[in-house]
Design a protein around this motif. Sequence first.
Motif, PDB file in Angstrom:
ATOM      1  N   ILE A  29       0.967  -1.158  -0.078  1.00  0.00           N
ATOM      2  CA  ILE A  29       0.052   0.083   0.120  1.00  0.00           C
ATOM      3  C   ILE A  29       0.863   1.286   0.141  1.00  0.00           C
ATOM      4  CG2 ILE A  29      -1.939  -1.187   1.166  1.00  0.00           C
ATOM      5  CD1 ILE A  29      -0.998   0.299   3.918  1.00  0.00           C
ATOM      6  N   ASP A  30       2.227   1.150   0.009  1.00  0.00           N
ATOM      7  CA  ASP A  30       3.129   2.348   0.071  1.00  0.00           C
ATOM      8  C   ASP A  30       2.833   3.094  -1.246  1.00  0.00           C
ATOM      9  OD1 ASP A  30       4.900   4.075   1.038  1.00  0.00           O
ATOM     10  OD2 ASP A  30       6.670   2.675   0.030  1.00  0.00           O
ATOM     11  N   LEU A  31       2.907   4.441  -1.096  1.00  0.00           N
ATOM     12  CA  LEU A  31       2.559   5.362  -2.048  1.00  0.00           C
ATOM     13  C   LEU A  31       3.648   6.226  -2.180  1.00  0.00           C
ATOM     14  CD1 LEU A  31      -1.097   6.319  -1.622  1.00  0.00           C
ATOM     15  CD2 LEU A  31      -0.419   4.731  -3.028  1.00  0.00           C
ATOM     16  N   GLY A  32       4.804   5.996  -1.479  1.00  0.00           N
ATOM     17  CA  GLY A  32       5.870   6.921  -1.400  1.00  0.00           C
ATOM     18  C   GLY A  32       5.651   7.986  -0.270  1.00  0.00           C
ATOM     19  N   THR A  33       6.807   8.561   0.163  1.00  0.00           N
ATOM     20  CA  THR A  33       6.761   9.349   1.514  1.00  0.00           C
ATOM     21  C   THR A  33       5.725  10.639   1.293  1.00  0.00           C
ATOM     22  OG1 THR A  33       9.024   8.980   1.753  1.00  0.00           O
ATOM     23  CG2 THR A  33       7.941  10.813   2.762  1.00  0.00           C
ATOM     24  N   LEU A  34       5.900  11.285   0.130  1.00  0.00           N
ATOM     25  CA  LEU A  34       4.810  12.572  -0.053  1.00  0.00           C
ATOM     26  C   LEU A  34       3.502  12.020  -0.212  1.00  0.00           C
ATOM     27  CD1 LEU A  34       4.463  15.470  -0.957  1.00  0.00           C
ATOM     28  CD2 LEU A  34       4.556  14.785  -3.218  1.00  0.00           C
ATOM     29  N   TRP A  35       3.007  11.084  -0.866  1.00  0.00           N
ATOM     30  CA  TRP A  35       1.524  10.768  -1.148  1.00  0.00           C
ATOM     31  C   TRP A  35       1.285   9.851   0.220  1.00  0.00           C
ATOM     32  CZ3 TRP A  35      -1.179  13.644  -3.820  1.00  0.00           C
ATOM     33  CH2 TRP A  35      -0.402  14.145  -4.983  1.00  0.00           C
ATOM     34  N   ASN A  36       1.993   9.141   0.880  1.00  0.00           N
ATOM     35  CA  ASN A  36       1.692   8.710   2.306  1.00  0.00           C
ATOM     36  C   ASN A  36       1.369   9.701   3.315  1.00  0.00           C
ATOM     37  OD1 ASN A  36       2.323   6.152   1.395  1.00  0.00           O
ATOM     38  ND2 ASN A  36       4.352   6.056   2.430  1.00  0.00           N
ATOM     39  N   SER A  37       2.179  10.912   3.308  1.00  0.00           N
ATOM     40  CA  SER A  37       1.924  12.033   4.150  1.00  0.00           C
ATOM     41  C   SER A  37       0.416  12.637   3.789  1.00  0.00           C
ATOM     42  CB  SER A  37       3.130  13.077   4.114  1.00  0.00           C
ATOM     43  OG  SER A  37       4.294  12.454   4.282  1.00  0.00           O
ATOM     44  N   GLY A  89      -4.111   2.840  -1.029  1.00  0.00           N
ATOM     45  CA  GLY A  89      -3.348   1.872  -1.427  1.00  0.00           C
ATOM     46  C   GLY A  89      -3.909   0.630  -2.227  1.00  0.00           C
ATOM     47  N   ILE A  90      -5.108   0.190  -1.626  1.00  0.00           N
ATOM     48  CA  ILE A  90      -5.637  -0.995  -2.112  1.00  0.00           C
ATOM     49  C   ILE A  90      -6.390  -0.605  -3.320  1.00  0.00           C
ATOM     50  CG2 ILE A  90      -7.649  -2.531  -1.657  1.00  0.00           C
ATOM     51  CD1 ILE A  90      -6.825  -2.691   1.560  1.00  0.00           C
TER      52      ILE A  90
END
Length: 99
Positions: A29-37, A89-90
Amino acid sequence: MDPALIKLVIELISGAVGGNLAGAASKNIDLGTLWNSVAGIVGGGIGGQILSAVLGAGAASGGGLDIGSIIQQVAGGGVGGAVLLAIVGIIKNAMAKSA
């Protein structure tokens, strides 16, 4: 400074942290640091407000910033951020598989 604004800031920061922790915990489900934030911030704001409404923090604490209220904001924001990141992420993974 207005206690309601401070609580919202706590929720948003906790949401960003929760989103990044969820992304780090599950690479699916990781979207990268920016999009996770970003997902965490949005989820943290929503999750914190929902938790406050369900638990009635505004009426119980009188709008103050006691330790119980702060812990509630951190928990609501962190969980809300992680949950919204998981949902996004899903959906992203499902759309990538169907394309």
